[in-house]
Write an enzyme that holds these catalytic residues in place. Structure first.
Site, PDB file in Angstrom:
ATOM      1  N   LYS A  72       0.860  -1.186   0.000  1.00 35.29           N
ATOM      2  CA  LYS A  72       0.000   0.000   0.000  1.00 35.29           C
ATOM      3  C   LYS A  72       0.897   1.237   0.000  1.00 35.29           C
ATOM      4  CE  LYS A  72      -3.899   2.008   2.617  1.00 35.29           C
ATOM      5  NZ  LYS A  72      -4.817   1.822   3.772  1.00 35.29           N
ATOM      6  N   SER A 147      -9.784   1.851   2.798  1.00 27.43           N
ATOM      7  CA  SER A 147      -8.897   2.629   1.958  1.00 27.43           C
ATOM      8  C   SER A 147      -7.852   1.787   1.225  1.00 27.43           C
ATOM      9  CB  SER A 147      -8.177   3.676   2.810  1.00 27.43           C
ATOM     10  OG  SER A 147      -7.347   3.038   3.770  1.00 27.43           O
ATOM     11  N   SER A 171     -10.128  -0.532   6.973  1.00 25.97           N
ATOM     12  CA  SER A 171      -9.538  -0.444   5.630  1.00 25.97           C
ATOM     13  C   SER A 171      -8.823  -1.677   5.087  1.00 25.97           C
ATOM     14  CB  SER A 171      -8.587   0.737   5.567  1.00 25.97           C
ATOM     15  OG  SER A 171      -9.334   1.910   5.418  1.00 25.97           O
TER      16      SER A 171
HETATM   17  N1  GLN Z   1     -13.327   4.184   6.193  1.00 23.26           N
HETATM   18  C1  GLN Z   1     -12.766   4.624   7.432  1.00 23.26           C
HETATM   19  C2  GLN Z   1     -12.368   6.070   7.289  1.00 23.26           C
HETATM   20  O1  GLN Z   1     -12.650   6.647   6.296  1.00 23.26           O
HETATM   21  C3  GLN Z   1     -11.605   3.768   7.818  1.00 23.26           C
HETATM   22  C4  GLN Z   1     -10.409   4.020   6.977  1.00 23.26           C
HETATM   23  C5  GLN Z   1      -9.237   3.207   7.414  1.00 23.26           C
HETATM   24  O2  GLN Z   1      -9.387   2.156   8.045  1.00 23.26           O
HETATM   25  N2  GLN Z   1      -8.059   3.682   7.064  1.00 23.26           N
HETATM   26  O3  GLN Z   1     -11.772   6.647   8.133  1.00 23.26           O
END
Ligand code: GLN
Length: 480
Positions: A72, A147, A171
């Protein structure tokens, strides 16, 4: 082939890492429409593959030596663009490797490149990336989740056998569920955050997106462990996760969270998850229904705590110490304003503003402090549940993958996508999503949550399920 199978084939001399690496680089080349990668590093990959082949030839290869991996783009990689999906860092070439990257390289893994992601990991659909949205290999009109959507799309389409991800509120598990993968988020502190660009430091945790629990076990064992460079990494020995995969499900006490089966859960998703629970029962597990009364407060709690921490973490991106700098600033203030104004996207700005507000002198007690108190209550709910059961199970997401564009203009609806995943982050618990069915041709994930440092138990449960089922072997038809 899974990463474990590739590793075995390499050590048996069936093929070389150079051949395997070339195969994946070609697949990446032909799958540009998914937008899964921000950077591909073919030269570095071929070099890594060459040294891995030499290491295997000397008989020194481990289970992952010569196996390709994608990282990532939130993990710093020495000499390679590390953008965190943001225009702000679109000029940032990291001067060192994150601990995760360093450890996986030491295990002999071959880095293929850096995957697309929501900007600074803020999002659930991979639509907030400065580099454009990622498409779901199962249906290109759908989101892959976020994400870590680039990592998920890459592994689902077999552009990489396995990939790293990070999970602050879901995410890894949510994109894993939406693309038919095993998505593993370890206990907070299990894996070093050194060199992982910070979003919300008390919630961020690195993990794995893989085709199987066995692969997750191998990669996790290689990346986990104490790191003196991260003061929140815990000094607890890393078990041989792969060795523990055969554990029986007989007598496993599964708690089913009542709050996860209420309003908002799409029918096909609920059906697949309930069928999976029956499957565990058939393997000898017992099932009890439990209530975690404070869990429904996890989304509002998270959306105070995470923005608060992000507003502080992202203050370093000012166009001076790091990041994009606007052209021809009039004065210092103009430079800060325009650099940050141009460098950050809408979602990141929304979070910084929310975070600054909840931390401000007048509102700190009402919002931030209150959220921390509720976080303790959620923690206590989990603690109580784990006095009665070994693991908790339920859906990973309320629905399968949704259409690109469907939720971008409605942040609250987007935030609700993480309603089942955020609790584990607030409590620092390990959790995994495993494929458990299809709803309208799209993958559904079963979430398994465990007590702190119960990685082994979660991996064994995920593996047992994958010995009984074929869902994790299903490929998106266009990429089969
Ligand atoms: N979807 C969640 C957010 O927007 C979690 C994102 C994540 O786990 N990095 O914060």
């Amino acid at each position: 082939m899974t990463a474990a199978e590739i590793g075995r084939g390499l050590r048996a001399g069936k093929f070389t890492s150079i051949e395997v690496t070339r195969h994946f680089l070609e697949r990446i080349d032909h799958a540009g429409q998914l937008n899964a990668f921000i950077t591909v590093t073919p030269e570095r990959a071929m070099q890594d593959a060459k040294s891995a082949d030499a290491r295997i030839a000397r008989g020194e290869g481990g289970p992952l030596t010569g196996v390709p991996i994608a990282h990532k783009d939130i993990f710093c990689t020495d000499g390679v663009l590390t953008s965190a999906g943001s225009r702000m860092l679109s000029n940032f070439v990291a001067p060192y490797d994150a601990t995760v990257v360093e450890r996986l390289a030491a295990a002999g893994m071959v880095m293929l490149g850096k995957t697309n992601m929501d900007e600074f990991a803020m999002g659930s659909s991979n639509e907030t990336s400065w580099y454009g949205p990622v498409r779901n290999p199962w249906d290109a009109t759908k989101v892959p989740g976020g994400s870590s959507g680039g990592s998920a799309a890459a592994v689902a389409a077999r552009l990489a056998p396995v990939a790293t991800g990070t999970d602050t509120g879901g995410s890894i598990r949510q994109p894993g569920a939406l693309t038919g993968l095993t998505g593993f988020k370890p206990t907070y502190g299990r894996v070093s955050r050194y060199g992982m660009i910070a979003f919300a430091s008390s919630l961020d945790q690195a993990g794995v997106l893989s085709q199987s629990a066995e692969d997750a076990a191998l990669v996790l064992a290689a990346m986990a462990g104490h790191d003196p460079r991260d003061s929140t990494s815990v000094d607890v020995a890393v078990p041989d996760y792969a060795a523990g995969l055969g554990a029986s499900m007989n007598g496993l006490r599964i708690g089913v969270i009542r709050e996860f089966f209420g309003e908002g859960l799409e029918q096909g998703t609920g059906r697949a998850v309930r069928t999976a629970l029956e499957g565990f029962k058939a393997m000898g597990a017992t099932i009890v229904e439990l209530s975690l009364p404070n869990l429904p407060l996890s989304v509002p709690t998270y959306y105070v705590v995470a923005p608060a921490e992000c507003s502080s973490n992202l203050s370093r991106f000012d166009g001076v110490r790091f990041g994009h700098r606007c052209p021809e600033p009039r004065d210092l203030l103009d430079m800060y304003r325009r650099s940050r104004g141009e460098g950050f996207g809408a979602e990141v700005k929304r979070r910084i503003m929310t975070g600054t507000y909840v931390l401000s002198a007048g509102y700190y007690d009402a919002y931030y402090l209150k959220a921390q108190k509720v976080r303790s209550l959620i923690n206590a709910d989990f603690h109580k549940a784990f006095n009665e059961v070994d693991v908790l199970m339920g859906p990973t997401t309320p629905t399968p993958a949704f259409a690109i564009g469907a939720k971008v203009d409605d942040p609250i609806t987007m935030y609700l996508n993480d309603i089942y995943t955020i609790g584990a982050n607030l409590a620092g618990l390990p959790a995994v999503s495993v494929p458990c069915g299809l709803a309208d041709g799209l993958p559904v994930g079963l979430q398994i949550i465990g007590p702190h440092f119960a990685e082994q138990r979660l991996l064994a449960a995920a593996h047992a399920w994958q010995q009984e089922t074929e869902w994790h072997r299903k490929l998106p038809p266009l990429f089969a």
